[in-house]
Design a protein around this motif. Structure first.
Motif, mmCIF file in Angstrom:
data_model
loop_
_atom_site.group_PDB
_atom_site.id
_atom_site.type_symbol
_atom_site.label_atom_id
_atom_site.label_comp_id
_atom_site.label_asym_id
_atom_site.label_seq_id
_atom_site.Cartn_x
_atom_site.Cartn_y
_atom_site.Cartn_z
ATOM 1 N N PHE A 128 0.867 -1.170 0.000
ATOM 2 C CA PHE A 128 0.000 0.000 0.000
ATOM 3 C C PHE A 128 0.908 1.225 0.000
ATOM 4 C CE2 PHE A 128 -4.062 2.105 1.470
ATOM 5 C CZ PHE A 128 -4.777 1.709 0.362
ATOM 6 N N LYS A 129 0.963 1.945 1.117
ATOM 7 C CA LYS A 129 1.839 3.114 1.170
ATOM 8 C C LYS A 129 3.293 2.674 1.332
ATOM 9 C CE LYS A 129 0.829 3.622 6.100
ATOM 10 N NZ LYS A 129 0.122 4.431 7.096
ATOM 11 N N LYS A 130 4.213 3.552 0.978
ATOM 12 C CA LYS A 130 5.634 3.231 1.032
ATOM 13 C C LYS A 130 6.088 3.044 2.477
ATOM 14 C CE LYS A 130 6.902 5.369 -3.354
ATOM 15 N NZ LYS A 130 7.727 6.371 -4.059
ATOM 16 N N PHE A 131 7.123 2.211 2.657
ATOM 17 C CA PHE A 131 7.591 1.880 4.000
ATOM 18 C C PHE A 131 9.060 1.479 3.952
ATOM 19 C CE2 PHE A 131 6.486 -2.102 2.039
ATOM 20 C CZ PHE A 131 7.340 -3.047 2.589
ATOM 21 N N GLY A 132 9.636 1.229 5.131
ATOM 22 C CA GLY A 132 10.951 0.632 5.241
ATOM 23 C C GLY A 132 12.066 1.431 4.596
ATOM 24 N N SER B 211 2.308 -11.344 2.583
ATOM 25 C CA SER B 211 0.951 -11.816 2.304
ATOM 26 C C SER B 211 0.837 -12.603 1.006
ATOM 27 C CB SER B 211 -0.018 -10.635 2.277
ATOM 28 O OG SER B 211 0.326 -9.722 1.243
ATOM 29 N N SER B 212 1.711 -12.334 0.025
ATOM 30 C CA SER B 212 1.662 -13.084 -1.227
ATOM 31 C C SER B 212 2.971 -12.929 -1.986
ATOM 32 C CB SER B 212 0.495 -12.622 -2.109
ATOM 33 O OG SER B 212 0.864 -11.518 -2.912
ATOM 34 N N GLU B 213 3.180 -13.814 -2.940
ATOM 35 C CA GLU B 213 4.373 -13.752 -3.785
ATOM 36 C C GLU B 213 4.416 -12.449 -4.575
ATOM 37 O OE1 GLU B 213 7.943 -14.732 -5.173
ATOM 38 O OE2 GLU B 213 6.832 -16.056 -3.811
ATOM 39 N N ASN B 214 3.253 -11.856 -4.837
ATOM 40 C CA ASN B 214 3.188 -10.639 -5.650
ATOM 41 C C ASN B 214 3.883 -9.444 -5.000
ATOM 42 O OD1 ASN B 214 1.554 -11.964 -7.588
ATOM 43 N ND2 ASN B 214 -0.262 -11.566 -6.356
ATOM 44 N N VAL B 215 4.030 -9.467 -3.685
ATOM 45 C CA VAL B 215 4.621 -8.326 -2.983
ATOM 46 C C VAL B 215 6.055 -8.609 -2.545
ATOM 47 C CG1 VAL B 215 2.314 -7.722 -2.168
ATOM 48 C CG2 VAL B 215 3.857 -8.933 -0.628
ATOM 49 N N ALA B 216 6.571 -9.792 -2.846
ATOM 50 C CA ALA B 216 7.848 -10.240 -2.294
ATOM 51 C C ALA B 216 9.018 -9.357 -2.729
ATOM 52 C CB ALA B 216 8.112 -11.694 -2.679
ATOM 53 N N ASP B 217 9.070 -8.942 -3.988
ATOM 54 C CA ASP B 217 10.211 -8.146 -4.467
ATOM 55 C C ASP B 217 10.349 -6.842 -3.689
ATOM 56 O OD1 ASP B 217 11.094 -9.935 -6.383
ATOM 57 O OD2 ASP B 217 9.839 -9.097 -7.969
ATOM 58 N N ILE B 218 9.244 -6.159 -3.464
ATOM 59 C CA ILE B 218 9.310 -4.866 -2.777
ATOM 60 C C ILE B 218 9.621 -5.054 -1.295
ATOM 61 C CG2 ILE B 218 7.914 -2.866 -2.067
ATOM 62 C CD1 ILE B 218 6.752 -2.830 -4.869
ATOM 63 N N TYR B 219 9.142 -6.120 -0.682
ATOM 64 C CA TYR B 219 9.499 -6.394 0.708
ATOM 65 C C TYR B 219 10.980 -6.746 0.829
ATOM 66 C CZ TYR B 219 5.011 -6.052 3.086
ATOM 67 O OH TYR B 219 3.856 -5.574 3.651
ATOM 68 N N ALA B 220 11.502 -7.494 -0.115
ATOM 69 C CA ALA B 220 12.935 -7.819 -0.085
ATOM 70 C C ALA B 220 13.759 -6.538 -0.138
ATOM 71 C CB ALA B 220 13.284 -8.747 -1.239
ATOM 72 N N VAL C 165 16.890 -7.511 2.348
ATOM 73 C CA VAL C 165 17.258 -8.911 2.483
ATOM 74 C C VAL C 165 17.207 -9.574 1.118
ATOM 75 C CG1 VAL C 165 16.398 -9.082 4.850
ATOM 76 C CG2 VAL C 165 14.870 -9.653 2.953
ATOM 77 N N ASP C 166 17.895 -10.675 1.001
ATOM 78 C CA ASP C 166 17.818 -11.467 -0.221
ATOM 79 C C ASP C 166 16.393 -12.000 -0.374
ATOM 80 O OD1 ASP C 166 18.089 -14.270 -1.689
ATOM 81 O OD2 ASP C 166 19.808 -13.039 -2.265
ATOM 82 N N LYS C 167 15.911 -12.018 -1.605
ATOM 83 C CA LYS C 167 14.530 -12.442 -1.827
ATOM 84 C C LYS C 167 14.277 -13.873 -1.362
ATOM 85 C CE LYS C 167 10.839 -12.756 -5.237
ATOM 86 N NZ LYS C 167 10.465 -12.747 -6.667
ATOM 87 N N SER C 168 15.327 -14.689 -1.276
ATOM 88 C CA SER C 168 15.146 -16.073 -0.816
ATOM 89 C C SER C 168 14.651 -16.143 0.630
ATOM 90 C CB SER C 168 16.462 -16.843 -0.935
ATOM 91 O OG SER C 168 17.456 -16.280 -0.089
ATOM 92 N N LYS C 169 14.830 -15.051 1.376
ATOM 93 C CA LYS C 169 14.372 -15.005 2.765
ATOM 94 C C LYS C 169 12.933 -14.510 2.894
ATOM 95 C CE LYS C 169 18.931 -14.234 4.864
ATOM 96 N NZ LYS C 169 19.708 -13.337 5.763
ATOM 97 N N VAL C 170 12.343 -14.069 1.804
ATOM 98 C CA VAL C 170 10.976 -13.539 1.815
ATOM 99 C C VAL C 170 10.027 -14.641 1.340
ATOM 100 C CG1 VAL C 170 9.435 -11.739 0.954
ATOM 101 C CG2 VAL C 170 11.858 -11.224 1.358
#
Length: 348
Positions: free
Chosen positions: A83-87, A112-121, A126-131
């Motif tokens: 949603f809004k920017k973070f981190g 919450s889903s694979e669709n958001v994994a890149d931005i959370y990484a 962190v490396d995406k493998s940890k998400v």
């Protein structure tokens, strides 16, 4: 379980604790403690130092300077989806350097889903493998039992005993996020409670739930005291109410804005209205978003109290984007996040 002073952030930790209790009842022997990260006592430091697993719901910058060999760190976060920017995207250069020091020590970020994994990484550095798309523990509440008509009926009856203004009325829950600009943060300068009740009070009860950071950005010039407001008008203040999930199930309409509470609410597929009186400021002066906000949100956007009242009267909620938004944020939603997270981190 490393907690935050903002008690509404603790729900994810509490669902992890419930799952640990379930496992202990089945013969396991897991010990856990809630440790406030903002006020560590000697006993808390001892408990913390002897922990094998640490669960976070927020960033913990001291981790950059700690030797945590033998520990596993899990970031549950307190927001849902995108949603809004973070981190990392919001940090200054100095804080980014510190985050780059502690981020490699995180072992798992649950999203919450694979669709958001890149931005959370990227935002947890962190490396995406940890998400992993294991979900959001607090949304384990939305299981078959809690979505049943019987549960809702009993919940409504219980709430009506404590809040008699609910009897015979639908519930509108207004849950705005905070703004860093004190003028825009004074939400009740824009949400005219008296006008709302005059126009809709015969059919709807109004409840308010402010973000835990709301008071941090208030000033004397712009702030309107919520306690005074609830004393003057027949509205319910749920700001300190712990179980947000019960409030969302109870609400007939959610009025939100830029808070990820609206993302959680889409699980229920009920009407939401986005009351965005300061949208331009939020887009360009505060956080902004990871998508075209006006194009993607699954609900009617209104910019003033008159449009809000009209949307409710006309039941103009514009829910046609709901399924697409829900699919993007959650994939195939299942209320089993706590189990998946613990299966992974305890058995890895």
């Amino acid at each position: 379980l490393l907690t935050n002073k903002n008690h509404s952030f603790e729900a994810n930790l509490e669902y992890i604790a419930k799952e640990l209790d379930n496992r202990n009842n089945a013969g396991k022997n897991y010990e856990y403690k809630f440790i406030p990260k903002d006020s560590l006592s000697f006993s808390n430091i001892r408990d913390f130092a002897s922990s094998k697993y640490v669960f976070l719901v927020d960033n913990f910058f001291p981790l950059a300077f700690m030797n945590v060999e033998g520990m596993k760190w899990v970031q549950l976060w307190h927001g849902t989806g995108l949603f809004k920017k973070f981190g990392y995207d919001l940090l200054n250069d100095e804080d980014k350097k510190i985050m780059e020091m502690f981020a490699p020590k995180i072992d798992l970020v649950s999203v919450s889903s694979e669709n958001v994994a890149d931005i959370y990484a990227r935002n947890f550095y962190v490396d995406k493998s940890k998400v992993k798309p294991f979900g959001v523990p607090r949304n384990d509440f939305y299981d078959e039992e809690h979505l049943s008509d019987d549960y809702l009926s009993n919940l409504r009856e219980s709430f009506e005993k404590d809040y008699p203004q609910l009897k015979g009325k639908k519930l509108v829950l207004y849950a705005p996020t905070f703004r860093e600009d004190p003028k825009n943060n004074a939400v009740f300068a824009y949400f005219d409670v008296e006008k709302f009740l005059n126009e809709l009070g015969d059919e709807y009860a109004l409840a308010i739930r402010l973000h835990p950071n709301y008071k941090r950005f208030c000033d004397e010039e712009h702030n309107i005291d919520l306690e005074d407001l609830t004393n003057r008008y027949d509205i319910i203040n749920f700001t300190g109410f712990k179980d947000e999930q019960k409030l969302l199930i109870l609400a007939d309409i959610l009025v939100a804005d830029y808070s990820s509470i609206m993302v959680d609410y889409t699980i229920l597929k009920k009407p939401a209205i986005l009351f965005d009186y300061d949208l331009e400021d939020y887009l360009y002066k505060e956080r902004g978003f990871y998508f075209d906000y006006e194009e993607m949100v699954p609900g009617r956007i209104v910019y003033n109290i008159d449009e809000l009242i009209e949307a409710i009267k006309e039941e103009d909620f514009r829910l046609e984007k709901m399924d697409e938004f829900l699919k993007f944020q959650f994939g195939e939603f299942k209320p089993n996040s706590s189990k998946l997270i613990l299966d992974y981190i305890l058995e890895d």
